[in-house]
Design a protein around this motif. Structure first.
Motif, PDB file in Angstrom:
ATOM      1  N   THR A  55      86.096  68.343  73.130  1.00  0.00           N
ATOM      2  CA  THR A  55      86.965  69.114  74.017  1.00  0.00           C
ATOM      3  C   THR A  55      88.384  69.084  73.471  1.00  0.00           C
ATOM      4  O   THR A  55      88.899  68.028  73.131  1.00  0.00           O
ATOM      5  N   LEU A  56      88.992  70.255  73.384  1.00  0.00           N
ATOM      6  CA  LEU A  56      90.328  70.341  72.823  1.00  0.00           C
ATOM      7  C   LEU A  56      91.141  71.317  73.656  1.00  0.00           C
ATOM      8  O   LEU A  56      90.696  72.418  73.937  1.00  0.00           O
ATOM      9  N   LYS A 109      86.937  79.691  67.406  1.00  0.00           N
ATOM     10  CA  LYS A 109      86.224  79.352  66.179  1.00  0.00           C
ATOM     11  C   LYS A 109      87.139  78.744  65.126  1.00  0.00           C
ATOM     12  O   LYS A 109      86.772  77.770  64.458  1.00  0.00           O
ATOM     13  N   SER A 110      88.370  79.299  64.999  1.00  0.00           N
ATOM     14  CA  SER A 110      89.297  78.702  64.045  1.00  0.00           C
ATOM     15  C   SER A 110      89.687  77.298  64.473  1.00  0.00           C
ATOM     16  O   SER A 110      89.779  76.387  63.658  1.00  0.00           O
ATOM     17  N   THR A 111      89.912  77.146  65.771  1.00  0.00           N
ATOM     18  CA  THR A 111      90.291  75.818  66.269  1.00  0.00           C
ATOM     19  C   THR A 111      89.187  74.815  65.995  1.00  0.00           C
ATOM     20  O   THR A 111      89.450  73.660  65.632  1.00  0.00           O
ATOM     21  N   ALA A 139      89.542  71.518  63.888  1.00  0.00           N
ATOM     22  CA  ALA A 139      89.236  70.226  64.511  1.00  0.00           C
ATOM     23  C   ALA A 139      88.274  69.435  63.638  1.00  0.00           C
ATOM     24  O   ALA A 139      88.350  68.207  63.575  1.00  0.00           O
ATOM     25  N   ILE A 140      87.374  70.141  62.964  1.00  0.00           N
ATOM     26  CA  ILE A 140      86.444  69.461  62.061  1.00  0.00           C
ATOM     27  C   ILE A 140      87.218  68.762  60.951  1.00  0.00           C
ATOM     28  O   ILE A 140      86.882  67.664  60.520  1.00  0.00           O
ATOM     29  N   ALA A 149      93.913  66.981  67.183  1.00  0.00           N
ATOM     30  CA  ALA A 149      93.219  65.849  67.784  1.00  0.00           C
ATOM     31  C   ALA A 149      92.572  66.294  69.086  1.00  0.00           C
ATOM     32  O   ALA A 149      93.219  66.939  69.900  1.00  0.00           O
ATOM     33  N   PRO A 150      91.302  65.985  69.276  1.00  0.00           N
ATOM     34  CA  PRO A 150      90.620  66.423  70.497  1.00  0.00           C
ATOM     35  C   PRO A 150      90.984  65.553  71.694  1.00  0.00           C
ATOM     36  O   PRO A 150      91.396  64.407  71.535  1.00  0.00           O
ATOM     37  N   GLN A 151      90.812  66.135  72.854  1.00  0.00           N
ATOM     38  CA  GLN A 151      91.012  65.346  74.078  1.00  0.00           C
ATOM     39  C   GLN A 151      89.858  64.381  74.267  1.00  0.00           C
ATOM     40  O   GLN A 151      90.037  63.267  74.708  1.00  0.00           O
TER      41      GLN A 151
END
Lengths: 346, 339, 265
Positions: free
Chosen positions: C15-16, C47-49, C53-54, C59-61
């Motif tokens: 989740t981001l 999709k870009s995010t 994130a990968i 940084a993800p929540q």
């Protein structure tokens, strides 16, 4: 890309009403500025004197001692504010201001050169000091012309124009320093004080000169301002409406330079007003054109009178130059603008 | 195969770089000699040699060792420091017209000096030097903080923040100065940057600081290389953006602070020199920094010599000269759209 | 190049958000190694995010990205830079940088403080330039290159990182058709010849269908569906994800499903 996104007026009143309120504030401050001094003169007395009445001592103090300085502040502040308004509208950049286009530094160089050339061996001026403002004006116009000639087509980019202005200003500043050092201490001190912006050394003749230059320029500028492109049109769209944009733009810049030079030639470097006043005006009256111009001018006058008053109240007997006070307020404000602007642009 | 083909090409480029460095070093020696021999009075190289290595206490030797030598040492050191700081600033802000001046560091340092002199009555030159360095450091932290706090370090934003900060500092300086006429002339001269009338102790004070800044700069060189690309690319290469920027800013402050403390704010050296360095040795920062150090040293020393003759017999502040040259260079860069 | 067993990525419950806006919503996605995975979806779907994130650019929540079962947040930037390469959308570099200088940037994650450059680095740079065909351009300034050449130079930079996994964020958006094909053919070759795992974000659904092994539809921050191309190119699914009508035919040249879009009533 337009930088001047419409900012809805936080003051939800009609522009006319807001302008009237600002006018009232200006009038009050004008009277208070005259009233304040070693002895406080009540506002009604000041008004009386200005309208032609009042008794002799009051008239003397008000008209000879107090009025010149406050009037000069009002006129210079208003002129610079108007110049800033024109610049911000024509470059569509709320960060533009006279100080940034080399006008003020060119004026300074003009003054210092004037002092250097027209001083004799005993370091006193061989011509009347009344010519000094002309030297300043010539310097200012030469500097801004240089900015334009050099930037050529790049003048359409607001940011690049700012940078050309900064470069020319830097060169003028450096040359000013060199010439200031060629002369004696007295000259250097005087020049330094003038550079920072002081309205306290004005006399009545100079005011008349100021008005003679600035009123016609102001009127021409007001007329020309009617053709300023609306804030949210880009260059190609404007051209299609029939405005001969490059020529018109140069003309507006010239007017702005003249207004600034006229103001700083008498009052020294007070360029931050040209940044703040139009911006505050836009906050108050939105995009309404006539109200915007009037409010800008009034706010400029208010700021400079206020700054001068502040100096007299807080710093007496030190004659701190008004321009520096406005700079100390104006610079953080500019930084705030910068931060806020970037946030809205993402 | 591909490697063998690559190797000779790379090696030949390294060679020509070596030549460039040699030429620069030679130029520096020449210009240094000029600095020692030319001026209000002219001396011969032989007299210089004698004064340095066989000091016979004569007036000539005293002038050379006591007056000429300090400025002949401070000028190149300050120039080198500013040149390297300029390289780092231009990479950090991804803006070829940025420089320590446009980040307000010079102005902040000047303000610190003026405050120290007039408000705190500091008299010793060493004390003033410390004030200058401190001022540069504080300004860099504040400018960095303001620009970062506004949502990231975009190139133009850094420059604008710095320029406005500089004008704020100058305004305060002007307030203080116009209230203190007596010190105005002296201050004016220093405030434009000058290598003249400096004790050699300033050089010895500045040298270690410059060395630390230099080492930090070279250590960060690979990160600087990557930072020339956009943030996303640099981050995905593994560059710790914030840490590198913070450290780089510290290095810049040290170098600028040292230079300002030795010579006052010398304008635009950090603007012009990186461009020359890049033209000479390319974009890799190990070489940019080295070339900028040499070029900066040559530039500052040359300007110092010129300062002696521009408004002869009065000595012009070297900062005013570099400012005029720098402003012209900036205009050329802008006109040719090189920035 | 020897066939190598590429690392395995798995996105788990990621989740981001930016402030209040949730961009990725408890997303889970295994990414098959040694294959080309394409993320597709309408604008703003995340999709870009997800791609960024990968590579831990955001940084993800909550949730994790696992690399060989190890949470990537435990790796340093350089370590991650040696494992996952990312070609960002619209990357920039100084116009006067040479192609070689650009490709050399890719060696950053491999450089140590005391030994900045080694023959190993030279070899990697040379191989990267050879693999993308930019060797003849090595001394050219990137400002003088055509769109296709420039993109190959950027890919060479990412190649020089010598990562098992290469992510590319909309690498062909701004290129003309010929260069689009050139670029994607290159990427496909890198996958087929060198066994690298490729994760692509592509705008053009038909290009995605042509080159993908696994196709992933992202919509509203969630994975709508994922699977082999044949299974994913269904008109009802495409209609739902992209909000268009779609007729699926077979591309006669490449024997892959192809989508003919039309406006729905």
């Amino acid at each position: 890309m337009t930088d001047m996104a419409a900012s809805p007026s936080p003051v939800h009143l009609r522009p006319g009403v807001v302008t009237a309120v600002v006018l009232a504030i200006f009038a009050l401050l004008f009277l208070a500025g005259i009233g304040f001094g070693s002895t406080w003169i009540p506002l009604e007395t000041v008004a009386q004197v200005l309208l032609g009445g009042g008794e002799k001592t009051s008239r003397l103090v008000v008209l000879q001692l107090r009025l010149p300085r406050v009037a000069a502040a009002a006129i210079a502040g208003g002129a610079i504010a108007f110049a800033g308004y024109l610049l911000q509208r024509i470059t569509r950049n709320e960060l533009a201001s006279p100080g940034v286009l080399g006008v003020v530094d060119g004026a300074a160089l003009g003054v210092v050169l004037f002092m250097a050339i027209f001083s004799n061996d005993t370091n006193s001026l061989v011509v009347s000091v009344a010519w000094q403002p002309l030297a300043a004006a010539l310097g200012a116009i030469a500097a801004v012309s240089l900015v334009f000639i050099l930037s050529g087509r790049q003048a359409s980019s607001a940011i690049r124009l700012l940078l050309f202005g900064i470069a020319v200003a830097a060169a003028c500043k450096a040359l000013t320093t060199i010439f200031m050092l060629v002369g004696p201490v007295y000259q250097a001190a005087q020049a330094a004080r003038w550079l920072a912006g002081a309205v306290n050394t004005i006399n009545a003749t100079e005011i008349q000169l100021m008005l003679a230059v600035l009123i016609p320029t102001g009127i021409v500028a007001a007329i020309a301002a009617r053709h300023l492109p609306p804030a949210d049109l880009d260059d190609t769209s404007s051209r299609s409406i029939g405005l001969n944009l490059p020529l018109y733009r140069v003309f507006i810049f010239f007017l702005a330079a003249l207004l600034t030079a006229g103001a700083v030639a008498f009052a020294g470097g007070v360029s931050f007003i040209g940044l703040m006043a139009p911006h505050l005006a836009r906050l108050l009256v939105g995009r309404a054109r006539l109200a915007g111009i009037l409010t800008s001018i009034l706010l400029g006058a208010i700021i400079l009178i206020g700054a001068d008053l502040l100096i007299r109240v807080a710093f007496a007997p030190l004659e701190v130059p008004a321009g520096t006070v406005t700079a100390v307020i104006g610079a953080p404000y500019f930084l705030y603008l910068l931060m806020r602007k970037d946030n809205t642009n993402g | 195969m591909a490697i063998a083909a690559a190797a000779p090409r790379i090696r030949s480029m390294e060679l020509s770089r070596g030549t460039i460095y040699a030429v620069l070093a030679g130029l520096l020696a020449l210009v240094w000699l000029a600095s020692m021999t030319l001026g209000y009075r002219l001396y011969s190289p032989a007299q210089v040699w004698a004064a340095l290595f066989a000091n016979d206490g004569s007036e000539t030797a005293t002038v050379l060792a006591g007056l000429r030598l300090p400025r002949a040492l401070i000028a190149p050191l300050a120039g080198a420091a500013l040149g390297m700081a300029g390289v780092m600033v231009q990479t950090l802000s991804r803006n070829r017209i940025a420089s320590p001046d446009t980040l307000g560091l010079n102005a902040g340092a000047s303000l610190a000096v003026v405050v120290a002199t007039i408000v705190f009555g500091v008299q010793s030159l060493v004390g003033l030097s410390l004030a200058a360095a401190f001022g540069a450091l504080v300004t860099s932290i504040v400018v960095f903080g303001v620009a970062a706090g506004a949502g990231g370090l975009s190139p133009l934003k850094i420059v604008l923040v710095g320029v406005i900060f500089a004008s704020l500092a100058h305004a305060i300086v002007e307030i203080i100065l116009t209230s203190n006429e007596a010190q105005l002339q002296q201050m004016l001269f220093w405030l434009s940057g000058a290598f003249v009338d400096r004790p050699i102790s300033l050089f010895y004070n500045g040298l270690p600081v410059v060395l630390i800044g230099t080492v930090a700069g070279f250590a960060l060189a690979p990160a600087f290389d990557a930072l020339q690309a956009d943030d996303s690319t640099a981050a995905s290469l593994g560059v710790p953006l914030t840490a590198v920027r913070a450290l780089a800013f510290l290095a810049v402050s040290l170098l600028t602070g040292a230079a300002v403390s030795m010579a006052g704010p010398v304008a635009f050296v950090g603007l012009v020199v990186p461009h020359i360095a890049r033209r000479l040795v390319g974009l890799r920062h190990r070489h940019q920094l080295a070339a900028a150090a040499l070029t900066g040293a040559i530039y500052a020393t040359t300007a110092d010599v010129a300062a002696r003759f521009v408004i002869y017999p009065v000595e012009a502040p070297v900062g005013a000269i570099t400012a005029v040259v720098g402003a012209v260079a900036l205009l050329v860069l802008l006109m040719r759209r090189l920035a | 190049m020897d066939d190598m067993l590429a690392s395995r990525i798995e996105v788990k419950n990621l989740t981001l958000s930016y402030g209040q806006d949730v961009i990725l919503d408890a997303l889970s996605l295994p990414i098959p190694s040694g294959r080309i995975t394409v993320l597709a979806g309408p604008n703003g779907c995340g999709k870009s995010t997800l791609l960024r994130a990968i590579r831990r650019l955001h940084a993800p929540q909550s949730g994790q990205v696992l690399l060989d079962a190890l949470d990537i947040s435990r790796l340093t930037g350089k370590e991650l830079g040696r494992r996952i390469g990312l070609l960002a959308q619209s990357p920039t570099a100084p116009q006067d940088m040479s192609v070689e200088e650009l490709v050399r940037l890719g060696r950053y994650p491999h450089q140590a403080m005391l030994q900045p450059w080694s023959p190993r680095d030279d070899a990697a740079v040379a191989a990267a330039m050879a693999g993308t065909g930019v060797e003849p351009l090595r001394h050219r300034r990137i400002g003088s290159l055509s769109g296709g050449q420039l993109q190959r130079a950027w890919i060479a930079m990412v190649l020089a990182q010598e990562t098992d996994i290469i992510c590319l964020d909309e690498p062909v958006n701004h290129l003309d058709m010929a260069h689009q094909l050139e670029c994607l053919e290159l990427v496909s070759r890198l996958n087929k010849d060198q066994g690298r795992t490729i994760v692509l974000v592509l705008h053009d659904l038909n290009l995605a269908a042509r080159y993908a092994d696994q196709l992933v539809f992202v919509s509203g921050g969630k994975i709508r569906d994922s699977g082999p191309v044949e299974a994913m190119m269904r008109s009802e699914l495409i209609a739902e994800v992209f909000n268009i009508g779609a007729r699926i035919i077979t591309d006669p040249v490449h024997q892959r499903p192809m989508c003919i879009p039309f406006r729905r009533q």
